[in-house]
Design a protein around this motif. Structure first.
Motif, short mmCIF file in Angstrom:
data_model
loop_
_atom_site.label_atom_id
_atom_site.label_comp_id
_atom_site.label_asym_id
_atom_site.label_seq_id
_atom_site.Cartn_x
_atom_site.Cartn_y
_atom_site.Cartn_z
N GLU A 45 -46.14 5.94 2.24
CA GLU A 45 -45.07 6.15 3.21
C GLU A 45 -45.11 5.06 4.29
O GLU A 45 -44.08 4.50 4.67
CB GLU A 45 -45.23 7.53 3.87
CG GLU A 45 -44.98 8.69 2.93
CD GLU A 45 -45.21 10.04 3.60
OE1 GLU A 45 -45.15 11.06 2.90
OE2 GLU A 45 -45.47 10.06 4.82
N LYS A 46 -46.30 4.75 4.74
CA LYS A 46 -46.44 3.70 5.76
C LYS A 46 -46.00 2.35 5.23
O LYS A 46 -45.36 1.56 5.95
CB LYS A 46 -47.90 3.62 6.24
CG LYS A 46 -48.37 4.85 7.01
CD LYS A 46 -49.84 4.72 7.41
CE LYS A 46 -50.31 5.93 8.20
NZ LYS A 46 -51.74 5.82 8.59
N ASN B 280 -44.05 10.00 10.20
CA ASN B 280 -43.25 9.10 9.38
C ASN B 280 -41.81 9.60 9.23
O ASN B 280 -40.88 8.80 9.10
CB ASN B 280 -43.90 8.93 8.01
CG ASN B 280 -45.25 8.26 8.11
OD1 ASN B 280 -45.53 7.55 9.09
ND2 ASN B 280 -46.13 8.49 7.13
N LEU C 176 -47.57 0.03 11.31
CA LEU C 176 -46.73 0.14 10.10
C LEU C 176 -46.23 -1.22 9.65
O LEU C 176 -46.25 -1.57 8.47
CB LEU C 176 -45.55 1.07 10.37
CG LEU C 176 -45.86 2.54 10.66
CD1 LEU C 176 -44.59 3.29 11.03
CD2 LEU C 176 -46.54 3.19 9.47
#
Length: 496
Positions: free
Chosen positions: A44-45, A75, A119
């Protein structure tokens, strides 16, 4: 593109918050088994970081991800901020995302500017973003399945639950989940052009005008070019007009003459009753004699030959009463998988139910059934032929033209007219005491087959001759032109 303005980040699970003062992360746990739910936080990052370094990256994953596709609530908030910036046509980078999070009051909740910077620093390019987005989407579906199945499992232990209703609801929700998350993507026109070209070249070699499955009736083929896959066709009529047996004759021709597997769902009559009608039509022995056993030896031989013609044909009958659209979908998929069924008959639409959900009006429920039948035809590539009742408005009208059915007469829902590719009415004027038309032609023993809607062709009508003594429709005894076409059709018939 998914509309972020309608998004609501919901969590159907109990959330166990394990707070870390440095990261402020949340870990969601499966309550039944005390296991961490499917997730890929590092992936996800990586996706969020790729979105912040490549302004075009979002286009390739916009149809895969929603905010609730992300497992980590932080997120989710960052993805929402990116969506808001895209909606405003603002640049997407560390500074703009940080500012948007601050504007939304979410910056501190995600871990401050340092988390956003982290990120962005995790990826060097967006080259793998599609693969990573697909991983996130699959994990999200897995979590939704856990929620769904856990709910179903709990309710299955409840003895007050109706298991049949619970099974239908489970299938319905799983189907909705699959269509919601795995929708077909768009395609470049070349793909469709290739298919169209192949069909055009194949049609050139045809010796007739029929491009689909033959109906068994020459005049009906003229209107339809045969039954077309993915089409929803409606056969409608008032009680006693013969729509059921007309449908049975269509089904029999496809299964017997064309050897194409068909399924016939009868919600009103038993399979044995339907088969007796088929035997009557194919053997030319009156249905009454078959019922009471008053046939002679010659007729018995014809009955035996008729049964022999139908034996082992790919004709599958289902007499489940009150069939729901979800049960139908399950049965159709199984019939297609196990027997290669191509055409589905439903007798009749108004006897179906949409689901266990209560609807404010019957019209709303019938509308959903109609839409679902069209979607099922398209999804499975089958032809669906559904019978439909008509309302009583026709009874109040006068004269030959007044008694003819109209699209507005379809019972309980205008959605049927909208969703159907074709609407065919079976109408016998003599039922209303009309024995002559405007040209003084005798209408006794005749039936009008009216094409009331044809999305891909002409509308009009043609005549069949009804022979009560042999319970059959035969070719019209004459050469009458009705609408754009000439009547020329032979149909076996046993009156409803």
């Amino acid at each position: 593109m998914w509309n972020y303005e309608t998004a609501r980040i919901t969590n159907h699970n109990k959330i166990i918050m394990t707070t870390n003062h440095q990261t402020k992360s949340a870990v969601r746990t499966d309550n039944n088994y005390a296991r961490v739910q499917p997730q890929a936080v590092e992936v996800e990052k990586a996706v969020l970081g790729a979105l912040m370094i490549d302004k075009n990256a979002f286009d390739s994953i916009s149809n895969m991800l929603r905010p609730d596709s992300f497992y980590d609530p932080r997120n989710q908030k960052v993805f929402l901020a990116i969506l808001e910036l895209l909606q405003k046509n603002y640049p997407i980078d560390v500074l703009s995302v940080t500012e948007q999070l601050a504007h939304d009051g979410n910056l501190e909740e995600v871990g401050g500017p340092s988390y956003v910077a982290e990120l962005s620093s995790r990826v060097a390019s967006s080259a793998n973003i599609e693969y990573h987005a697909r991983v996130i989407a699959q994990k999200a579906i897995a979590r939704q399945l856990i929620v769904l199945t856990s709910n179903i499992e709990g309710r299955a232990y409840d003895e007050t639950e109706d298991i049949d209703d619970l099974m239908q609801e489970a299938e319905s929700r799983i189907f909705e989940l699959s269509t919601q998350n795995l929708a077909n993507d768009y395609q470049q026109i070349n793909t469709a052009l290739k298919v169209a070209n192949d069909e055009i070249m194949e049609a050139k070699g045809n010796l007739d005008d029929v491009t689909g499955l033959h109906t068994g009736y020459e005049e009906l083929d003229n209107y339809t070019c045969g039954w077309q896959s993915t089409d929803l066709n409606i056969i409608a009529g008032r009680p006693g007009m013969g729509k059921t047996t007309f449908a049975l004759c269509l089904a029999r021709f496809i299964a017997e003459e064309c050897q194409i597997p068909i399924a016939y769902f009868s919600l009103e009559m038993s399979s044995v009753q339907l088969v007796k009608r088929l035997i009557s039509g194919i053997s030319k022995v009156e249905g009454k004699k078959i019922k009471n056993g008053q046939y002679d030896q010659a007729e018995l031989k014809r009955i035996d030959r008729g049964i022999g013609r139908l034996w082992d044909k790919p004709f599958y009958l289902d007499e489940t009463p009150g069939l729901s659209i979800y049960e139908l979908r399950t049965k159709v998929r199984r019939l297609i998988k196990e027997h290669g069924v191509k055409v589905i008959f439903i007798d009749y639409l108004q006897l179906m139910s949409a689901s266990t959900t209560r609807y404010s009006t019957r019209q709303d429920e019938v509308s959903l059934i109609s839409r679902s039948l069209k979607a099922l035809a398209k999804e499975t590539g089958t032809t669906i032929i559904a019978l439909s009742q008509m309302n009583r408005g026709i009874e109040a009208r006068e004269g030959l033209e007044g008694k003819r059915p109209r699209l507005s007469d379809l019972r309980e829902s205008g959605a049927i007219e909208q969703d159907a590719d074709m609407v065919i009415f079976v109408h016998r004027p003599e039922v209303y005491g009309i024995i002559h038309d405007d040209n003084r032609r005798d209408l006794r023993g005749t039936a009008e087959i009216i094409i009331g809607k044809n999305r891909n062709g002409d509308t009009g009508l043609f005549l069949l001759t009804f022979k009560k003594e042999i319970s059959s429709f035969i070719e019209y005894q004459g050469c009458a032109t009705m609408g754009n076409h000439q009547a020329n059709i032979i149909v076996d018939y046993d009156e409803d």
